[in-house]
Scaffold this motif. Structure first.
Motif, PDB file in Angstrom:
ATOM      1  N   LYS A 114      33.707 -18.179 -35.607  1.00 24.52           N
ATOM      2  CA  LYS A 114      33.464 -18.823 -34.302  1.00 24.52           C
ATOM      3  C   LYS A 114      32.205 -17.888 -33.931  1.00 24.52           C
ATOM      4  O   LYS A 114      31.945 -17.860 -32.479  1.00 24.52           O
ATOM      5  CB  LYS A 114      34.760 -18.422 -33.267  1.00 24.52           C
ATOM      6  CG  LYS A 114      35.786 -19.359 -33.279  1.00 24.52           C
ATOM      7  CD  LYS A 114      36.624 -19.010 -32.156  1.00 24.52           C
ATOM      8  CE  LYS A 114      37.819 -19.957 -32.302  1.00 24.52           C
ATOM      9  NZ  LYS A 114      38.971 -19.653 -31.501  1.00 24.52           N
ATOM     10  N   ALA A 115      31.421 -17.533 -34.822  1.00 18.96           N
ATOM     11  CA  ALA A 115      30.078 -16.733 -34.618  1.00 18.96           C
ATOM     12  C   ALA A 115      29.079 -17.871 -34.917  1.00 18.96           C
ATOM     13  O   ALA A 115      29.348 -19.065 -35.554  1.00 18.96           O
ATOM     14  CB  ALA A 115      29.846 -15.420 -35.446  1.00 18.96           C
ATOM     15  N   GLU A 116      28.033 -17.936 -33.961  1.00 18.39           N
ATOM     16  CA  GLU A 116      27.149 -19.049 -34.460  1.00 18.39           C
ATOM     17  C   GLU A 116      25.955 -18.556 -34.926  1.00 18.39           C
ATOM     18  O   GLU A 116      25.100 -17.736 -34.499  1.00 18.39           O
ATOM     19  CB  GLU A 116      26.590 -19.472 -33.092  1.00 18.39           C
ATOM     20  CG  GLU A 116      25.383 -20.512 -32.797  1.00 18.39           C
ATOM     21  CD  GLU A 116      25.136 -21.101 -31.623  1.00 18.39           C
ATOM     22  OE1 GLU A 116      23.945 -21.459 -31.380  1.00 18.39           O
ATOM     23  OE2 GLU A 116      25.888 -21.308 -30.652  1.00 18.39           O
ATOM     24  N   PHE A 132      31.839 -15.301 -31.322  1.00 16.70           N
ATOM     25  CA  PHE A 132      30.991 -15.438 -30.179  1.00 16.70           C
ATOM     26  C   PHE A 132      29.589 -14.544 -30.252  1.00 16.70           C
ATOM     27  O   PHE A 132      28.600 -14.407 -29.423  1.00 16.70           O
ATOM     28  CB  PHE A 132      31.411 -15.379 -28.895  1.00 16.70           C
ATOM     29  CG  PHE A 132      33.022 -15.926 -28.722  1.00 16.70           C
ATOM     30  CD1 PHE A 132      32.821 -17.179 -29.003  1.00 16.70           C
ATOM     31  CD2 PHE A 132      33.961 -15.410 -28.236  1.00 16.70           C
ATOM     32  CE1 PHE A 132      34.009 -18.007 -28.674  1.00 16.70           C
ATOM     33  CE2 PHE A 132      35.081 -16.210 -28.268  1.00 16.70           C
ATOM     34  CZ  PHE A 132      35.163 -17.312 -28.418  1.00 16.70           C
ATOM     35  N   ALA A 133      29.386 -14.002 -31.649  1.00 16.97           N
ATOM     36  CA  ALA A 133      28.068 -13.148 -31.799  1.00 16.97           C
ATOM     37  C   ALA A 133      26.869 -14.779 -32.303  1.00 16.97           C
ATOM     38  O   ALA A 133      27.359 -15.714 -32.836  1.00 16.97           O
ATOM     39  CB  ALA A 133      28.117 -12.316 -32.763  1.00 16.97           C
ATOM     40  N   VAL A 134      25.625 -14.478 -31.706  1.00 14.61           N
ATOM     41  CA  VAL A 134      24.728 -15.595 -32.014  1.00 14.61           C
ATOM     42  C   VAL A 134      23.711 -15.135 -32.660  1.00 14.61           C
ATOM     43  O   VAL A 134      23.171 -13.867 -32.548  1.00 14.61           O
ATOM     44  CB  VAL A 134      24.370 -16.191 -30.946  1.00 14.61           C
ATOM     45  CG1 VAL A 134      23.407 -17.446 -31.200  1.00 14.61           C
ATOM     46  CG2 VAL A 134      25.326 -16.822 -30.058  1.00 14.61           C
ATOM     47  N   LEU A 152      23.538 -11.384 -29.234  1.00 20.83           N
ATOM     48  CA  LEU A 152      22.602 -12.483 -29.809  1.00 20.83           C
ATOM     49  C   LEU A 152      21.419 -11.617 -30.248  1.00 20.83           C
ATOM     50  O   LEU A 152      20.875 -10.789 -29.975  1.00 20.83           O
ATOM     51  CB  LEU A 152      21.953 -12.713 -28.274  1.00 20.83           C
ATOM     52  CG  LEU A 152      20.747 -13.905 -28.386  1.00 20.83           C
ATOM     53  CD1 LEU A 152      21.023 -15.129 -29.485  1.00 20.83           C
ATOM     54  CD2 LEU A 152      20.186 -14.291 -27.351  1.00 20.83           C
ATOM     55  N   ILE A 153      21.194 -12.191 -31.587  1.00 25.30           N
ATOM     56  CA  ILE A 153      20.041 -11.606 -32.274  1.00 25.30           C
ATOM     57  C   ILE A 153      19.020 -12.889 -32.175  1.00 25.30           C
ATOM     58  O   ILE A 153      19.471 -14.151 -32.877  1.00 25.30           O
ATOM     59  CB  ILE A 153      20.368 -11.197 -33.675  1.00 25.30           C
ATOM     60  CG1 ILE A 153      21.204 -10.095 -33.750  1.00 25.30           C
ATOM     61  CG2 ILE A 153      18.821 -11.103 -34.489  1.00 25.30           C
ATOM     62  CD1 ILE A 153      21.656  -9.838 -34.872  1.00 25.30           C
ATOM     63  N   GLY A 154      17.825 -12.730 -31.575  1.00 25.96           N
ATOM     64  CA  GLY A 154      17.037 -13.822 -31.464  1.00 25.96           C
ATOM     65  C   GLY A 154      15.520 -13.473 -31.595  1.00 25.96           C
ATOM     66  O   GLY A 154      15.170 -12.284 -31.670  1.00 25.96           O
TER      67      GLY A 154
END
Length: 154
Positions: A114-116, A132-134, A152-154
């Motif tokens: 369920k990580a994106e 739920f980490a992205v 979130l890593i973006g």
């Protein structure tokens, strides 16, 4: 993301060290049919039969006998606090990471379903990505990094 070490279940897994996040790590193992063989940790071996329901099988001194038949994951956490326990855990983690390097152990990464994770993101060996980490496009998570829920890593 096409890394062959992510959720690799071709061999049973040995955790190097332990922490209370073992429940999170084992959940990812369960969903990916990764057989958990046990924990190697000199702090527990000889003192307890198991930790969080996982057998404590040996000390770091005997790592070479497991090298070819198992995958590994460093389960000892690093928390950037200066209390005695956190400092000890950081030292223990560094010891395990040196052990991994010195013995060229095959470390897998554990990524929750369920990580994106973007297809162009990359995940280093021995890392953990919680539910739920992205990870956005063209991002990278280095070796032996852990990111947890709602990161979130973006």
């Amino acid at each position: 993301m096409n890394e062959s070490w992510v959720n690799n279940n071709n061999k049973p897994l040995i955790f190097l060290g332990s922490c209370l996040n073992l429940e999170k790590f084992t959940a990812v193992c369960d969903e990916n049919q990764i057989d958990i063989h046990g924990i190697i940790d000199s702090d527990y071996y000889g003192n307890t039969e198991e930790f969080c329901g996982i057998p404590v099988i040996d000390t770091e001194d005997n790592i070479e006998k497991y090298k070819d038949d198992y995958n590994f994951f460093c389960a000892t956490n690093y928390v950037p606090l200066k209390d005695r326990v956190s400092v000890r855990n950081a030292e223990k983690r560094l010891t395990f990471l040196k052990l991994i390097e010195n013995h060229d152990l095959n470390c897998i990464s554990l990524v929750h379903s369920k990580a994106e994770i973007s297809q162009s993101a990359s995940i280093g060996k021995g890392s953990f990505v919680d539910l739920f980490a992205v990870m956005d496009p063209d991002t990278a998570l280095g070796n032996h990094s852990h990111i947890y829920t709602f990161t979130l890593i973006g």
